[in-house]
Design an enzyme around this catalytic site. Sequence first.
Site, PDB file in Angstrom:
ATOM      1  N   GLU A  94      -5.325  14.805  10.767  1.00 39.86           N
ATOM      2  CA  GLU A  94      -4.616  15.275   9.589  1.00 39.86           C
ATOM      3  C   GLU A  94      -5.068  14.531   8.340  1.00 39.86           C
ATOM      4  O   GLU A  94      -5.454  13.366   8.396  1.00 39.86           O
ATOM      5  CB  GLU A  94      -3.108  15.075   9.792  1.00 39.86           C
ATOM      6  CG  GLU A  94      -2.577  16.018  10.861  1.00 39.86           C
ATOM      7  CD  GLU A  94      -1.116  15.802  11.211  1.00 39.86           C
ATOM      8  OE1 GLU A  94      -0.508  16.744  11.723  1.00 39.86           O
ATOM      9  OE2 GLU A  94      -0.596  14.703  10.988  1.00 39.86           O
ATOM     10  N   CYS A 107      -4.872  11.067   1.461  1.00 41.53           N
ATOM     11  CA  CYS A 107      -4.725  10.123   2.570  1.00 41.53           C
ATOM     12  C   CYS A 107      -5.577  10.650   3.723  1.00 41.53           C
ATOM     13  O   CYS A 107      -5.344  11.752   4.216  1.00 41.53           O
ATOM     14  CB  CYS A 107      -3.249  10.064   2.947  1.00 41.53           C
ATOM     15  SG  CYS A 107      -2.915   9.024   4.367  1.00 41.53           S
ATOM     16  N   CYS A 114      -5.088   6.293  17.839  1.00 41.46           N
ATOM     17  CA  CYS A 114      -5.279   4.897  17.430  1.00 41.46           C
ATOM     18  C   CYS A 114      -5.257   4.042  18.682  1.00 41.46           C
ATOM     19  O   CYS A 114      -4.494   4.318  19.606  1.00 41.46           O
ATOM     20  CB  CYS A 114      -4.153   4.480  16.476  1.00 41.46           C
ATOM     21  SG  CYS A 114      -4.412   2.872  15.714  1.00 41.46           S
ATOM     22  N   CYS A 118       1.472   0.152  17.316  1.00 40.33           N
ATOM     23  CA  CYS A 118       2.560  -0.395  16.525  1.00 40.33           C
ATOM     24  C   CYS A 118       3.806   0.412  16.897  1.00 40.33           C
ATOM     25  O   CYS A 118       3.757   1.646  16.948  1.00 40.33           O
ATOM     26  CB  CYS A 118       2.240  -0.273  15.041  1.00 40.33           C
ATOM     27  SG  CYS A 118       0.686  -1.096  14.628  1.00 40.33           S
ATOM     28  N   CYS A 121       5.259   3.387  14.714  1.00 33.19           N
ATOM     29  CA  CYS A 121       4.305   4.368  14.180  1.00 33.19           C
ATOM     30  C   CYS A 121       4.092   5.511  15.169  1.00 33.19           C
ATOM     31  O   CYS A 121       3.828   5.281  16.344  1.00 33.19           O
ATOM     32  CB  CYS A 121       2.981   3.665  13.888  1.00 33.19           C
ATOM     33  SG  CYS A 121       1.652   4.798  13.440  1.00 33.19           S
ATOM     34  N   LEU A 223       1.699  -5.656   6.874  1.00 33.49           N
ATOM     35  CA  LEU A 223       2.254  -6.939   7.320  1.00 33.49           C
ATOM     36  C   LEU A 223       3.522  -6.719   8.172  1.00 33.49           C
ATOM     37  O   LEU A 223       3.563  -7.109   9.330  1.00 33.49           O
ATOM     38  CB  LEU A 223       2.546  -7.818   6.100  1.00 33.49           C
ATOM     39  CG  LEU A 223       2.889  -9.265   6.403  1.00 33.49           C
ATOM     40  CD1 LEU A 223       1.734  -9.988   7.078  1.00 33.49           C
ATOM     41  CD2 LEU A 223       3.311 -10.000   5.137  1.00 33.49           C
ATOM     42  N   CYS A 340       4.058   8.658   5.706  1.00 31.00           N
ATOM     43  CA  CYS A 340       3.411   7.543   6.394  1.00 31.00           C
ATOM     44  C   CYS A 340       3.886   7.401   7.824  1.00 31.00           C
ATOM     45  O   CYS A 340       5.086   7.365   8.074  1.00 31.00           O
ATOM     46  CB  CYS A 340       3.800   6.236   5.714  1.00 31.00           C
ATOM     47  SG  CYS A 340       2.712   5.780   4.442  1.00 31.00           S
TER      48      CYS A 340
HETATM   49  N1  SAH Z   1      -3.915   1.769  10.826  1.00 31.02           N
HETATM   50  C1  SAH Z   1      -3.807   1.410   9.469  1.00 31.02           C
HETATM   51  C2  SAH Z   1      -3.714   2.594   8.514  1.00 31.02           C
HETATM   52  C3  SAH Z   1      -2.869   3.754   8.948  1.00 31.02           C
HETATM   53  S1  SAH Z   1      -1.130   3.474   8.996  1.00 31.02           S
HETATM   54  C4  SAH Z   1      -2.648   0.472   9.253  1.00 31.02           C
HETATM   55  O1  SAH Z   1      -1.870   0.274  10.179  1.00 31.02           O
HETATM   56  O2  SAH Z   1      -2.566  -0.093   8.169  1.00 31.02           O
HETATM   57  C5  SAH Z   1      -0.664   3.526   7.278  1.00 31.02           C
HETATM   58  C6  SAH Z   1       0.638   2.787   6.945  1.00 31.02           C
HETATM   59  O3  SAH Z   1       1.777   3.501   7.431  1.00 31.02           O
HETATM   60  C7  SAH Z   1       0.715   1.423   7.579  1.00 31.02           C
HETATM   61  O4  SAH Z   1       1.198   0.464   6.692  1.00 31.02           O
HETATM   62  C8  SAH Z   1       1.703   1.661   8.689  1.00 31.02           C
HETATM   63  O5  SAH Z   1       2.260   0.466   9.122  1.00 31.02           O
HETATM   64  C9  SAH Z   1       2.671   2.583   8.035  1.00 31.02           C
HETATM   65  N2  SAH Z   1       3.555   3.283   8.976  1.00 31.02           N
HETATM   66  C10 SAH Z   1       3.292   3.619  10.241  1.00 31.02           C
HETATM   67  N3  SAH Z   1       4.349   4.270  10.787  1.00 31.02           N
HETATM   68  C11 SAH Z   1       5.291   4.343   9.821  1.00 31.02           C
HETATM   69  C12 SAH Z   1       6.589   4.940   9.765  1.00 31.02           C
HETATM   70  N4  SAH Z   1       7.095   5.593  10.802  1.00 31.02           N
HETATM   71  N5  SAH Z   1       7.287   4.837   8.610  1.00 31.02           N
HETATM   72  C13 SAH Z   1       6.747   4.220   7.538  1.00 31.02           C
HETATM   73  N6  SAH Z   1       5.518   3.665   7.529  1.00 31.02           N
HETATM   74  C14 SAH Z   1       4.790   3.713   8.656  1.00 31.02           C
HETATM   75 FE1  SF4 Z   2      -2.533   2.453  14.418  1.00 33.85          FE
HETATM   76 FE2  SF4 Z   2      -0.193   3.289  13.445  1.00 33.85          FE
HETATM   77 FE3  SF4 Z   2      -0.572   0.707  13.933  1.00 33.85          FE
HETATM   78 FE4  SF4 Z   2      -1.847   1.851  11.859  1.00 33.85          FE
HETATM   79  S1  SF4 Z   2       0.372   1.595  12.086  1.00 33.85           S
HETATM   80  S2  SF4 Z   2      -2.710   0.450  13.412  1.00 33.85           S
HETATM   81  S3  SF4 Z   2      -2.228   3.909  12.739  1.00 33.85           S
HETATM   82  S4  SF4 Z   2      -0.552   2.341  15.479  1.00 33.85           S
END
Ligand code: SAH
Ligand code: SF4
Length: 359
Positions: A94, A107, A114, A118, A121, A223, A340
């Site tokens: 996407e 974006c 991935c 996390c 996410c 972070l 996000c």
């Molecule tokens: N993998 C990279 C970039 C993609 S994620 C990273 O982790 O930075 C982009 C941003 O969205 C990151 O800061 C991630 O922590 C945040 N993110 C992921 N899931 C989210 C959610 N459910 N609500 C808000 N932000 C989220």
């Molecule tokens: Fe991967 Fe989501 Fe973690 Fe970014 S926030 S590193 S996309 S699992």
Amino acid sequence: MSGPVGLDRANLAEHLATAGVPERQLRMRTNQLWGWLYRRGAASYDAMSDLPAGLRRALAERLPWQRPTVSEQQVSSDGTIKWLIRMHDGREVEAVYIPEPDRGALCISSQVGCTLSCTFCHTGTMQLVRNLAAGEIVEQLRIARDTLGDWDDGQPRRLTNIVVMGMGEPLFNYDNVRAALRIAMDGEGIGISRRRITLSTSGVVPRIGEVGHDLRTKLAISLHAVTDELRDVLVPVNKKWNIAELLAACRAYPHDGRPITFEYVMLDQINDSDAEARELVRLLQGFPAKVNLIPFNPWPGTNYGCSPWKRIDAFARILEDAGYASPVRRPRGRDILAACGQLKTQSERARRERVANAA
Ligand code: SAH
Ligand code: SF4
């Protein structure tokens, strides 16, 4: 290889040479091709009207060009556009366009899925399927410009910024991300300067120095926690490179006086206390930083909740009183699950199909 998009000039010149372009014309033809791909947005070799027909045919034979297709396009009530883009092998990612009054950011995704997981996410609940090729990353920009009617036409550009914050961890697909961003920055083509590109990473420390050396884009660091104990859970890559190592890499980054952005997702009663805000201030002391507070975007099946607005405000105030800009990111495109951390798609669809087939 699935076409010319994503190749650098030297590579394009090689293909042109094998397609029969004489040495003395190579530079001119490479520039023409480059202009068609990245300034005018040609969709096929046939559209490149100032290339000789024989050359167009030779290119089509030697470097067949299969463009990714748009399998779905959704427009949110707030103007956000989400594309589901299907690659030649059927994999989908996407990309999301976020318009603002004076600019527009795309974006983009760097991987299908991935490798990291996390816990908050949605993409993280899906396993890595594969890396995107450089051309597949660049095609996301070309597709957005196509839809927006945003190619070289004398009008102000609508797509002015790039954020590498879609699906995937860009620094685990660094070679392709670097190649794609170099193309995006090229002044003869897409022409988006490094100051308008933000690369977001969960903290792949050894690569951060390379980004500083090779690209010097803006950096955003996910972070999300101020102790290793909590970050180990939320952002598991922390077990490999902890907060101290991550911040040391950020301090060494050539940021040209511009602040590094720290992303901090606001999770109700998990990481959102006043004490944590104060600890964040302490951690960031000594270098230019900005904190982007991201209200948690819920997705089906998550156990986390978003901090209440009053809590987010109080957290932001502590940072601001200490001199750190800490904008709260307005969720965009929530109604189309484009915000996000909500990008997932592939496994969701697969699951839907399995359910449908079983029924
Ligand atoms: N993998 C990279 C970039 C993609 S994620 C990273 O982790 O930075 C982009 C941003 O969205 C990151 O800061 C991630 O922590 C945040 N993110 C992921 N899931 C989210 C959610 N459910 N609500 C808000 N932000 C989220
Ligand atoms: Fe991967 Fe989501 Fe973690 Fe970014 S926030 S590193 S996309 S699992």
